[in-house]
Design an enzyme around this catalytic site. Sequence first.
Site, mmCIF file in Angstrom:
data_model
loop_
_atom_site.group_PDB
_atom_site.id
_atom_site.type_symbol
_atom_site.label_atom_id
_atom_site.label_comp_id
_atom_site.label_asym_id
_atom_site.label_seq_id
_atom_site.Cartn_x
_atom_site.Cartn_y
_atom_site.Cartn_z
ATOM 1 N N ASP A 45 0.564 -1.452 -0.380
ATOM 2 C CA ASP A 45 -0.038 0.173 0.202
ATOM 3 C C ASP A 45 1.104 1.365 -0.131
ATOM 4 O O ASP A 45 0.754 1.880 0.073
ATOM 5 C CB ASP A 45 -1.045 0.396 1.151
ATOM 6 C CG ASP A 45 0.068 -0.078 2.316
ATOM 7 O OD1 ASP A 45 0.902 -0.260 2.433
ATOM 8 O OD2 ASP A 45 -1.137 0.073 3.438
ATOM 9 N N LYS A 114 -1.319 -9.259 2.690
ATOM 10 C CA LYS A 114 -0.432 -8.485 4.372
ATOM 11 C C LYS A 114 -1.321 -7.977 4.642
ATOM 12 O O LYS A 114 -2.133 -7.010 4.086
ATOM 13 C CB LYS A 114 0.914 -8.041 3.873
ATOM 14 C CG LYS A 114 1.547 -7.485 4.733
ATOM 15 C CD LYS A 114 2.838 -6.940 4.629
ATOM 16 C CE LYS A 114 3.659 -5.971 4.064
ATOM 17 N NZ LYS A 114 2.990 -4.583 4.525
ATOM 18 N N GLU A 179 9.103 -4.001 10.857
ATOM 19 C CA GLU A 179 9.466 -2.801 10.628
ATOM 20 C C GLU A 179 9.507 -2.620 11.429
ATOM 21 O O GLU A 179 9.003 -2.140 12.204
ATOM 22 C CB GLU A 179 8.026 -2.026 9.249
ATOM 23 C CG GLU A 179 8.315 -1.357 8.631
ATOM 24 C CD GLU A 179 7.737 -0.147 7.967
ATOM 25 O OE1 GLU A 179 6.425 -0.908 7.266
ATOM 26 O OE2 GLU A 179 8.145 1.001 7.385
HETATM 27 O O1 KIV Z 1 3.488 -1.301 1.765
HETATM 28 C C1 KIV Z 1 4.870 -0.840 1.517
HETATM 29 O O2 KIV Z 1 5.771 -1.325 0.426
HETATM 30 C C2 KIV Z 1 5.278 -2.168 2.657
HETATM 31 C C3 KIV Z 1 6.937 -2.522 3.450
HETATM 32 C C4 KIV Z 1 7.022 -1.366 3.443
HETATM 33 C C5 KIV Z 1 7.269 -3.809 4.126
HETATM 34 O O3 KIV Z 1 4.857 -2.851 3.739
HETATM 35 NA NA NA Z 2 2.379 -1.484 3.275
#
Ligand code: KIV
Ligand code: NA
Length: 261
Positions: A45, A114, A179
């Site tokens: 996202d 995710k 993160e």
């Molecule tokens: O949205 C994204 O790119 C992420 C990464 C920073 C892990 O969740």
């Molecule tokens: Na993300």
Amino acid sequence: PKRVTTRTLQAMRDRGQAITMLTAYDFPTAKLLDEAGIDVLLVGDSLAMVVQGHDTTLPVTMDQMIYHAEMVGRASQRAMVVVDLPFPEGQIEITRSIEASARVLKETRCHAVKLEGGAEQAGRIEAIVTAGVPVMAHVGLRPQNIHVDGGYRLQRDTEKLVSDAKAAEEAGAFAVLIECVPASVATAITAAVKVPTIGIGAGRDVSGQVLVTHDIVGLTSGYTPKFTRQFADLGKGMRDAAKEYLEQVRSGGFPSDQESF
Ligand code: KIV
Ligand code: NA
């Protein structure tokens, strides 16, 4: 090439072989990264920020995530493709999270979702996995929580973060993304779970690393976080190519006879 799956990633983690993951939001980029041998592509996202130009990840919609996931899914021959559940698809009623996750498998050629959160998301993770969609959990700094946290901040609460990761594993998550935590915290989390851990700003002692592709190739301008590294400057390359093109057009150097019919 043989497709990377949840089992491949677990086997890599068990062998101590580093897992590589990068974001992708479109067909040509995903194709290049897949050809380079990346294990996991993330339709993050983060596209709200690096592609759409927003200040946070909050505005991107599920329909827009699906649109980008379609392109990346079409391009990937080998990499497993994971798609972020955007705000608030991972926070609202669990049935809606299942519906959103099912769309990823039904409408795109991607393989997993995710979502942000750990212990408080255990029930949701279990429900989505039970429905047949693999889930990667995302603990530590949760960008969708920015307004509650009052900014992007290093997450230091080892005990909470370890219990978040363990709860996600227990609920059936196939991997845990971590993160922006001190390296020692990521070490503790990685030691506490058997599933792969993928770090971003989490040091070396994890099963794999993820970064935002636009950051590593120099296509983001302005602020870049301490944990990223710019491996190429495609921004400069594109600007130079555009300047050269406009000079050639203005000077009559393009198109040449060979480039004309
Ligand atoms: O949205 C994204 O790119 C992420 C990464 C920073 C892990 O969740
Ligand atoms: Na993300």
